[in-house]
Design an enzyme around this catalytic site. Sequence first.
Site, PDB file in Angstrom:
ATOM      1  CD  GLU A 432      -2.097   1.102   2.938  1.00  0.00           C
ATOM      2  OE1 GLU A 432      -2.026  -0.070   3.679  1.00  0.00           O
ATOM      3  OE2 GLU A 432      -2.622   2.205   3.594  1.00  0.00           O
ATOM      4  CG  ASP A 510      -0.659   1.356   6.813  1.00  0.00           C
ATOM      5  OD1 ASP A 510       0.654   0.928   6.387  1.00  0.00           O
ATOM      6  OD2 ASP A 510      -0.609   2.435   6.572  1.00  0.00           O
ATOM      7  CG  ASP A 512      -4.380   1.810   9.532  1.00  0.00           C
ATOM      8  OD1 ASP A 512      -4.637   1.168   8.644  1.00  0.00           O
ATOM      9  OD2 ASP A 512      -3.869   2.697   9.632  1.00  0.00           O
ATOM     10  CG  ASP A 514      -7.672   4.185   6.190  1.00  0.00           C
ATOM     11  OD1 ASP A 514      -8.769   4.165   6.102  1.00  0.00           O
ATOM     12  OD2 ASP A 514      -7.166   5.257   6.055  1.00  0.00           O
TER      13      ASP A 514
END
Length: 644
Positions: A432, A510, A512, A514
């Site tokens: 990403e 990541d 998280d 997102d």
Amino acid sequence: MSENQAKYSADSIQALEGMEHVRMRPSMYIGDVGSRGLHHLVYEVVDNSIDEAMAGHCDRISVTINEDNSVTTEDNGRGIPVGMHKKEGVSALEVVMTKIGAGGKFDKDSYKVSGGLHGVGVSCVNALSEKLVATVHRDGKIWEQEYQRGKSIEPVKEVGTSDKTGTIVTFLPDKTIFQDVNTYSYDILATRLRELSFLNKGITITITDKRNKDKDGNDVHEEFFSKDGLVEFIKFLDNTREPIMKDVIAFEGEKNGVPVEVAMIYNTSYSENLHSYVNNINTHEGGTHLSGFRRGLTHTLKKYSETSGMLDKLKFEISGDDFREGLTAIISVKVAEPQFEGQTKTKLGNKEVSACVSQAVSEMLRDYLEEHPEDAKTIVQKVILAAQARHAAQKAREMVQRKSVMSIGGLPGKLSDCSEQDPAKCEVFLVEGDSAGGTAKQGRDRAFQAILPLRGKILNVEKAMQHKVFENEEIRNIFTALGVTIGTEEDSKALNIEKLRYHKVVIMCDADIDGSHISTLILTFFFRYMKELVENGHVYIATPPLYLVKKGAKKEYAWNNDQRDSIMMKFGDGCKVQRYKGLGEMNAAQLWETTMNPEFRTLRRVDIENGIEADRIFSMLMGDDVPPRREFIENNAIYANIDA
Ligand code: 0RA
């Protein structure tokens, strides 16, 4: 020793060897000794109860996960016969439970087509259980026998009187065989039992989990009952999609001695969802029944749309694909002697079945179209739209396949390739963002690890028409980087997976919310457009750490709060804790040692444990219908927090 005695002991030695063989080579009988095999034990016993139900002797089946992780299944069938088995000289119950392949063999008249993926019988479950107790209610009495690792420890004994009939089996999987996973998943069992209730309407199937309580303090419990079978199954599958027609189209009957059930509906989505079953087994790889369905569908719709004159202005041919865009369908057949082929033995080979299904589909569809002219028009219009979109997609797809200006040597410019040529040794990380991509590029072992940075959120393919998908640059980069092309004349989603340049495709996002959204978008793409890649176990998710705990020269990484706390305890006062908000906060060396180095990293392999559930979840998470998505996120918020 008399001749008879000699013969008896010889037979029982053979039986023993059969059971020993199951324990020696369990995977040959139940697939594997991981989660799948463990759950298969339950299916195997339940299948026998389903057989009783299909023969018309049973309408209730209950499954209970006990506190000690043993499982109890109970049915109200005739009960396994307990009389003396002439050939074996012991109770029939003991033969069924301790002889491989005995099953219902001495019950030739019953219509028996169910019976497990491997059809191995309850004796297999017995062989792989530390302990099993079989209780039979029959002829006004209750009978019982106990076994340990497949061997009876006493003769069948009468333990009471009863005014009902049925079979109760409680087994505790052998932990020396199921070493890695030995606890049952409620969700996996419930999903399969729900599916069985749709596939066998009229049976009440319940599941109870004594290990977990609901908010009122009762055991977690669900009851599945389907009155309308596949019609309800379709509604369940498509509950997050918007239908374009009034009713589910359905057929149920027998064609040339093969029981065929089909149900289908068109919705506003662009994906095709075909699910097929043979004897209650999900045939992931399709086969003759599925090709029969396709043929019947194409033939009948083509004929209808031609005679209706709606195609007159169309400049190009309609292809088989066009008839299946936005189609959800289930095909379920019962075949007496199924031949299973394919890599996972889930492809039906029986040639005769194709014509049976094709005829059934032609009939039901012809009738439906005649009786529902409005719906018929809507379907044909959708087919025409699909054909036009496919035409546009064809051009875009050719661009994916052509070695064009955007790439050097046919590969996307953004790809940092590895030097190794053998795909089996190669990995590609889909990362990403460009900045994390840069770190990964520095941190990797360039000999066998390639990096493909993806910009921001990739396209949500669940909401996009095919041509938009193929026009999308990030998606085209994925195709070209992987070396895989898509689409042939007859099947627009066919992959030439032999060309795959990396056998591990790792999604690295990541840790998280997102990041998991982006992972889900990428997975949705793989699921809809490169399913074989997932099915063949090539897709992985990287798991970057959440924390770095440091004290002086000591440092350790933590992947969750518990780990972090125990490291802090170990290190004592004065720890410094760094919370990684994204891959970008790690330097190249840290990313390598925690997430990319095969010696220390954890990769989670993505598998489609259950295609039906995966399909529902992707369409719900990524589709248009907001309320079920909200509900799912609320129900799963606890898990989401762990990720956050
Ligand atoms: C063999 C013969 C018969 C029934 C069964 C097995 C049977 C097995 C299982 C396993 C779980 N539930 C079951 N219910 C029945 C036929 C019995 C008869 O002819 O009465």
